[in-house]
Design a protein around this motif. Sequence first.
Motif, PDB file in Angstrom:
ATOM      1  N   LYS A  14      -2.949 -38.548  22.817  1.00 10.69           N
ATOM      2  CA  LYS A  14      -2.371 -37.233  22.490  1.00 10.69           C
ATOM      3  C   LYS A  14      -1.077 -36.974  23.283  1.00 10.69           C
ATOM      4  N   TYR A  15      -0.283 -38.009  23.411  1.00 15.05           N
ATOM      5  CA  TYR A  15       0.969 -37.929  24.169  1.00 15.05           C
ATOM      6  C   TYR A  15       2.110 -37.657  23.185  1.00 15.05           C
ATOM      7  N   LEU A  16       2.301 -36.378  22.864  1.00 15.45           N
ATOM      8  CA  LEU A  16       3.237 -35.966  21.814  1.00 15.45           C
ATOM      9  C   LEU A  16       4.672 -36.387  22.109  1.00 15.45           C
ATOM     10  N   GLN A  17       5.129 -36.187  23.351  1.00 18.20           N
ATOM     11  CA  GLN A  17       6.523 -36.504  23.673  1.00 18.20           C
ATOM     12  C   GLN A  17       6.826 -37.986  23.475  1.00 18.20           C
ATOM     13  N   LEU A  18       5.875 -38.826  23.857  1.00 16.91           N
ATOM     14  CA  LEU A  18       6.056 -40.262  23.643  1.00 16.91           C
ATOM     15  C   LEU A  18       6.089 -40.567  22.147  1.00 16.91           C
ATOM     16  N   GLY A  19       5.223 -39.894  21.392  1.00 23.49           N
ATOM     17  CA  GLY A  19       5.203 -40.077  19.936  1.00 23.49           C
ATOM     18  C   GLY A  19       6.537 -39.754  19.310  1.00 23.49           C
ATOM     19  N   LYS A  20       7.129 -38.648  19.739  1.00 23.06           N
ATOM     20  CA  LYS A  20       8.437 -38.254  19.200  1.00 23.06           C
ATOM     21  C   LYS A  20       9.521 -39.269  19.582  1.00 23.06           C
ATOM     22  N   ALA A  21       9.433 -39.761  20.819  1.00 21.70           N
ATOM     23  CA  ALA A  21      10.427 -40.739  21.287  1.00 21.70           C
ATOM     24  C   ALA A  21      10.322 -42.041  20.487  1.00 21.70           C
ATOM     25  N   VAL A  22       9.090 -42.526  20.317  1.00 12.89           N
ATOM     26  CA  VAL A  22       8.896 -43.779  19.567  1.00 12.89           C
ATOM     27  C   VAL A  22       9.267 -43.581  18.099  1.00 12.89           C
ATOM     28  N   ALA A  45      -0.778 -39.744  14.321  1.00 10.85           N
ATOM     29  CA  ALA A  45      -0.499 -39.497  15.747  1.00 10.85           C
ATOM     30  C   ALA A  45      -0.083 -38.042  15.953  1.00 10.85           C
ATOM     31  N   TYR A  46       0.804 -37.546  15.095  1.00 13.68           N
ATOM     32  CA  TYR A  46       1.213 -36.141  15.196  1.00 13.68           C
ATOM     33  C   TYR A  46       0.023 -35.204  14.965  1.00 13.68           C
TER      34      TYR A  46
END
Length: 196
Positions: A14-22, A45-46
């Motif tokens: 649930k690491y949203l910021q990493l998801g957005k970066a990737v 993931a989102y």
Amino acid sequence: MFIHSVFNAIAVSKYLQLGKAVHGIVLKSGSDMMIVSVYNAIADAYAKCGALEDVRKVFDRMGERDMVSWTTLVTAHSQCSEWEEALAIFSQMREEGFSPNQFTFSSVLVSCAGLCFLDFGRQVHSLCCKTGLDTDKCIESALLDMYAKCGNISEAAMIFERISNPDTVSWTAIISGYAQHGGQRILNPTMNGLRK
């Protein structure tokens, strides 16, 4: 596929910021973005991160969608208590010719329970029966919860009684249903906690 594994890990953590970066890196590289399974992994993931707006953006960008795409969108809205929207998406999905799976049905039943939409819930129950999914464990629990929350304790009890090995979710749903909606019905032997 590597990119799927990355987004699966993001969904679990649930690491949203990493998801957005990737996601940004994937968009810039353009790699694999035309593959529906990659879109699905990003949307999932989102969804697991509770980023409903981002799920919708990914879904809307898809040139092609499959059952996983639709189920992810329905489930994301249901989990964020956007129940009316979940039901609207479910209806649209069916209009476009997609057949719901057990995960879609479960999310829709959760939405019906949240809204106390008993009539819609009964229609979904009928669809579950037609597809042969009404005996699926997660659907049985969702049906039980829906009927209990909608105040139809007799139907909830019938669903509970046919569950061969009820789990904590099922027990909680039937007990809560009786507590919220009352009723003088005496529990039969299969419901008295002596079930083996």
